[in-house]
Scaffold this active site. Structure first.
Site, mmCIF file in Angstrom:
data_model
loop_
_atom_site.group_PDB
_atom_site.id
_atom_site.type_symbol
_atom_site.label_atom_id
_atom_site.label_comp_id
_atom_site.label_asym_id
_atom_site.label_seq_id
_atom_site.Cartn_x
_atom_site.Cartn_y
_atom_site.Cartn_z
ATOM 1 N N GLY A 195 77.864 28.469 50.458
ATOM 2 C CA GLY A 195 77.012 29.419 49.764
ATOM 3 C C GLY A 195 76.813 29.035 48.310
ATOM 4 O O GLY A 195 75.713 29.166 47.755
ATOM 5 N N GLU B 97 72.829 43.006 46.742
ATOM 6 C CA GLU B 97 73.215 44.320 47.291
ATOM 7 C C GLU B 97 74.728 44.290 47.407
ATOM 8 O O GLU B 97 75.287 43.584 48.252
ATOM 9 C CB GLU B 97 72.530 44.558 48.640
ATOM 10 C CG GLU B 97 72.574 46.006 49.094
ATOM 11 C CD GLU B 97 73.847 46.351 49.832
ATOM 12 O OE1 GLU B 97 74.717 47.006 49.205
ATOM 13 O OE2 GLU B 97 73.986 45.971 50.996
#
Length: 488
Positions: free
Chosen positions: A221, A259
């Site tokens: 990531g 989020e």
């Protein structure tokens, strides 16, 4: 490697289902049994590089970003194919996530229906907006704005609701004309791999438009975040990781749509229906073992009815059916991993060491020989600055706090670095709405309403995130705005 009829040990890179570099795999662990249920592809840095290169080429050299009709057709194909493969996806969610089969249906069906909503929006969306004629000195100009895709999107998704979040990112990002590299959470690789297989075999999505990476480590990531070929990062996960993504993304001034976590308060006034109001917190903190960012984990009760409310909450929590996620009677299964169970347990043990005594639970249940289970747990009357009151736990742990009056309830609810969600219950609906407007949170439940839907934006204030997911606003997160003008 197949599970429930789907080959799920592959990466999707440039339209091809491929093994990870060197054929590397890692075990996928069932959190209810602690046993390996199969393997997932363990991507290397080279695999990520290839995925980014494919996404960059597909955006720069194909018509995907400009062909709205193609995007609509592909989205509808994706929705149709996922609907036809619903049962394997639901089985995977139970097996690798620990999501109870009782709720795996709704957490699959509604996100898949949401793809159709995004396709409908795309068909009618106005990408161009006129701003009329403007004049400066003797120069008159016609001005307008056009919305266009960002480019390559790095979508990094969590383990608690992988299919829901995967689709909540992939569908609008693709609809907007972007290309995507989807990086799954290490403990829930299969839901992402199966999505890649569906895209490759059942849609006309061109090679490189969607790429899927699974890996045993989070480094993959970070490679997305730091790569200058990636234009936008869409991340759902913890606030701590969100902060790191902002730091890493700042090197390339990359848009980061985040989020993040929550510690949401449920304010229950003395004239509310206590059973309904408290029941919402006790249900939410147990369904899927409290592994939800918008869970109402702080229960705020009027001091005059505090003990009554605490006892009712304890009674409700004691009745929650939990255990084997394959048993349709259970609404709560295990925590997702040993590491996460240890984290939840550590927070509870530190609360005990600081003088707190759980009203209920607070341990690993003795009736299970294996599985990452933790009892439904309730603490009451903890100091407002206690770790268990202030930090997101992401487990079946509820904390009850007393308040003196309306202003005190609002103060306590807002006394948090988070601002994702919340709820207000009272016998006066107008009062509930007025109090809800005073809470610094992105979503508010008023007397039991339900906000979730593909057409409704979701996101938070403060350190609960930046931007909104779902709804038209969620679609527009993946669009740039360009202003144009010409002389008239």
């Amino acid at each position: 490697m197949t599970y429930a009829g789907l080959d799920i040990a592959k990466l999707l890179i440039d339209g091809q289902l491929v093994d990870a570099d060197g054929g590397a795999t890692y075990d996928n662990i069932n959190p209810a049994t602690e046993a390996a249920i199969g393997v997932a592809a363990d991507a290397s840095a080279g695999d990520v590089d290839a995925a980014i290169a494919a996404a960059r080429r597909a955006f720069d050299e194909t018509t995907w970003s400009t062909d709205v009709a193609l995007r609509v057709r592909c989205l509808r194909q994706l929705q149709d194919a996922l609907s036809k493969h619903a049962e394997p996806f639901k089985a995977m969610s139970t097996a690798e996530v620990g999501l109870p089969s009782r709720i795996s249906g709704s957490t699959f069906d509604r996100p898949v229906e949401g793809i159709g909503w995004v396709a409908d929006l795309l068909e009618k969306y106005e990408f161009t907006q006129a701003h009329g004629i403007g004049q400066i000195e003797q120069f008159r100009s016609r001005r307008w704005t056009e919305r266009e895709p960002y480019g390559v999107v790095g979508a990094i998704t969590p383990w608690n609701q992988p299919t829901q979040v995967n689709l909540a990112k992939v569908a609008p990002a693709l609809a907007a004309g972007n290309t995507v590299v989807l990086k799954a959470a290490p403990t829930t690789p299969w839901c992402a791999s199966a999505l890649g297989k569906i895209v490759a075999e059942h849609t006309d999505i061109p090679p490189g438009v969607l790429n899927v990476i699974t890996s045993s480590v989070n480094d993959r990531g970070e490679e997305l975040i730091t790569d200058p070929r990636v234009d936008l990062i869409s991340f759902t996960g913890s606030t701590a990781v969100g902060r790191r993504i902002m730091k890493l993304g700042s090197e390339t001034v990359k848009k980061c749509f985040l989020e993040l976590g929550g510690k949401s308060a449920n304010i229950v006034f003395a004239d509310a229906d206590f059973a309904t109001a408290i029941g919402m917190s006790t249900f939410m903190v147990c369904v899927h073992a409290g592994q939800g960012c918008a869970t109402l984990t702080r229960l705020l009760l009027p001091r005059s009815r505090f003990e009554e409310g605490v006892q009712l909450a304890a009674q409700m929590l004691s009745m929650v059916p939990y255990g084997d996620p394959l048993d349709p009677a259970n609404v709560m299964g295990p925590l997702n991993s040993e590491r996460h169970r240890d984290r939840v347990e550590g927070i509870v043990e530190r609360a005990k060491a600081a003088g707190g005594t759980p009203v209920l639970g607070g341990r690993r249940p003795s009736r299970f020989d294996r599985g990452y289970y933790f009892e439904p747990t309730l603490f009451a009357d903890m100091p407002e600055d206690a770790e268990i009151v202030r930090n997101e736990i992401f487990g079946p742990v509820l904390v009850a706090l007393p308040f003196d009056d309306e202003d005190d309830a609002v103060r306590i609810a807002n006394d948090s670095i988070f601002g994702l969600s919340g709820a207000v219950f009272s016998g006066d609906h107008e009062r509930s709405k007025a109090v809800a407007r005073r809470i610094r949170a992105g979503t508010m439940i008023v007397d039991g309403g339900i906000y979730y839907g593909p057409d409704v934006p979701f996101g938070g204030y403060k350190q609960s995130g930046i931007g909104r997911e779902m709804g038209q606003l969620g679609f527009e997160e993946y669009l740039q705005i360009k202003t144009l003008c010409e002389p008239v």
